[in-house]
Design an enzyme around this catalytic site. Structure first.
Site, PDB file in Angstrom:
ATOM      1  N   SER A 198       5.692   2.806  -0.827  1.00  0.00           N
ATOM      2  CA  SER A 198       4.253   2.767  -0.591  1.00  0.00           C
ATOM      3  C   SER A 198       3.814   1.350  -0.256  1.00  0.00           C
ATOM      4  O   SER A 198       4.244   0.391  -0.898  1.00  0.00           O
ATOM      5  CB  SER A 198       3.509   3.264  -1.838  1.00  0.00           C
ATOM      6  OG  SER A 198       2.117   3.177  -1.675  1.00  0.00           O
ATOM      7  N   HIS A 200       0.715  -0.181  -0.407  1.00  0.00           N
ATOM      8  CA  HIS A 200      -0.301  -0.917  -1.158  1.00  0.00           C
ATOM      9  C   HIS A 200       0.242  -1.529  -2.452  1.00  0.00           C
ATOM     10  O   HIS A 200      -0.446  -2.315  -3.096  1.00  0.00           O
ATOM     11  CB  HIS A 200      -1.532  -0.047  -1.426  1.00  0.00           C
ATOM     12  CG  HIS A 200      -1.383   0.952  -2.528  1.00  0.00           C
ATOM     13  ND1 HIS A 200      -1.885   0.742  -3.790  1.00  0.00           N
ATOM     14  CD2 HIS A 200      -0.799   2.166  -2.554  1.00  0.00           C
ATOM     15  CE1 HIS A 200      -1.624   1.796  -4.546  1.00  0.00           C
ATOM     16  NE2 HIS A 200      -0.956   2.675  -3.820  1.00  0.00           N
ATOM     17  N   THR A 236      -1.972  11.797  13.634  1.00  0.00           N
ATOM     18  CA  THR A 236      -1.935  10.516  14.334  1.00  0.00           C
ATOM     19  C   THR A 236      -1.558   9.403  13.366  1.00  0.00           C
ATOM     20  O   THR A 236      -2.128   9.279  12.285  1.00  0.00           O
ATOM     21  CB  THR A 236      -3.308  10.207  14.966  1.00  0.00           C
ATOM     22  OG1 THR A 236      -3.656  11.278  15.835  1.00  0.00           O
ATOM     23  CG2 THR A 236      -3.265   8.897  15.737  1.00  0.00           C
ATOM     24  N   CYS A 323      -2.753   6.503 -11.845  1.00  0.00           N
ATOM     25  CA  CYS A 323      -2.830   7.929 -11.510  1.00  0.00           C
ATOM     26  C   CYS A 323      -3.086   8.789 -12.741  1.00  0.00           C
ATOM     27  O   CYS A 323      -3.573   9.904 -12.634  1.00  0.00           O
ATOM     28  CB  CYS A 323      -1.526   8.379 -10.840  1.00  0.00           C
ATOM     29  SG  CYS A 323      -1.161   7.508  -9.312  1.00  0.00           S
TER      30      CYS A 323
END
Length: 380
Positions: A198, A200, A236, A323
């Site tokens: 990931s 970030h 996209t 999370c």
């Protein structure tokens, strides 16, 4: 008031250098990379170049890459769409994984698949032999995180993958590399079929993840549509996020001293050693612990209360995974077998290359100061 951000396992501040990436993107790389005209095909070539940069940072051996929106999507795709569909499917999962992994396996369990969860030790390290021992002839996929997002425990995924393959050559192996990528370098990735990451967590932008996968490994798309990313992830592409991710990986490779965060960790723990009744929940030995995540339990103090007390002083830490922080209970505390007191007092401190030794020492001293006050209050 000076602010000290020590919750880098949750997310990281984007690099200042990404302003240049954005400027270049806004000027000449904003076109849809799926279009056929020349300026759009140049954008697609930049995306392909970003893949090569990230695979180089991973150390991939015969691997390819496709982009997703985040680490959770990456892990879900691998677990739910990355194994051959056959009767009597069986899965193996370490017992203290990120929710995006654990919940995926619980879903498979709910639809009738066999899943074995392998218990970790109290720090979150799983035994390679225990994982291999859970593998049988019907095992389709094994998943073990490289670095635990709450304790910083570092699993030997290279050895685990090799033992899994020795036990069942047809079993596929996935490692959640979100907290490890560009921080814990792998020497041999040949037995790792899937590795998910990931952006970030690495001082790039939110909204971009990736799956590194071995060529010819079975995987089906999780998101259908226009067939982007070689048919493996429609939609996209997030060109800015992808180029920023690659730039962050290059930054870590060229400009970040791998030993620096170990210095921060040692300085923080040294200061904390002066606080009575503090249990270090992270592994103490360097072989089993990453450098940038430390989890401690301040016994006799509620972790959330300590978090908000530090927040008032401009110091930002966590009680665990972002999370899971709003779910009201610690899933990992149960998985690690922590006592009620240890779980109640647990806080996570996570460093970045941009933190200083002075900052981590100030944070530890604030924990000590506030602990003394909070314990007196709680004892009343």
């Amino acid at each position: 008031m000076r602010e000290i951000y020590l919750d880098n396992a949750a997310t990281t501040r984007p690099l200042a250098e990404l302003k240049e990436v954005y400027a270049a993107y806004a000027e000449e790389a904003w076109q849809n990379p799926s279009a056929l005209y020349a300026c759009a095909t140049r954008v697609q070539k930049q995306i392909d170049g970003a893949k090569e940069t990230l695979l180089h940072a991973f150390g991939g051996q015969g691997h390819k890459c496709f982009f997703t929106s985040c680490g959770s999507e990456s892990a879900n795709t691998v677990i739910l769409r990355g194994a051959k569909q056959k009767k009597n499917m069986h899965y193996v999962c370490a017992g203290a994984e990120h929710p995006c992994v654990e919940e995926s396996f619980k879903f498979l369990q709910s639809v009738g698949c066999g899943v074995t969860f392998v218990q970790t030790n109290k720090n979150g390290v799983v035994s390679p032999e225990a994982v291999a021992g859970a593998v049988n002839e019907n095992t389709a996929l094994v998943s073990v995180m490289h670095v635990n997002n709450e304790t910083g425990a570092k699993n030997d995924v290279e050895r685990i993958a090799a033992l899994v393959k020795a036990r069942n050559p047809q079993a596929l192996f996935h490692a959640d590399g979100v907290q490890a990528f560009c921080r814990e370098h792998l020497q041999n990735t040949s037995n790792i079929d899937y590795y998910t990451v990931s952006a970030h967590k690495l001082h790039a932008h939110k909204g971009t993840g990736a799956v590194f996968y071995k060529d010819h490994t079975p995987i089906k798309p999780y998101i259908l549509g226009g067939g982007q990313e070689n048919g493996l992830r429609s939609g996209t592409q997030n060109t800015l996020g992808i180029l920023s991710f690659a730039a962050a990986a290059e930054y870590f490779e060229k400009r970040v001293d791998p030993g620096y965060m170990r210095i921060l960790r040692d300085a923080f723990l040294n200061e904390c050693s002066n606080i009575p009744d503090v249990a270090v929940l992270s592994p103490e030995n360097e072989e089993d612990a990453c450098a940038h995540i430390v989890n401690i339990s301040v016994l006799g103090v509620n972790g959330e209360t300590l978090l908000h007390t530090l927040e008032a002083a401009g110091i930002y830490i966590s009680t665990g995974s972002a999370c899971s922080s709003k779910k009201g209970k610690s899933r990992i505390a149960a998985a690690l077998g922590l006592s009620q007191e240890e779980a109640a007092g647990a806080v996570r401190i996570s460093f970045s290359p941009f933190n200083t030794k002075e900052e981590v020492c100030v944070a530890a001293r604030e924990i000590a100061k506030n602990t003394a006050v909070l314990r007196k209050f709680m004892r009343k």
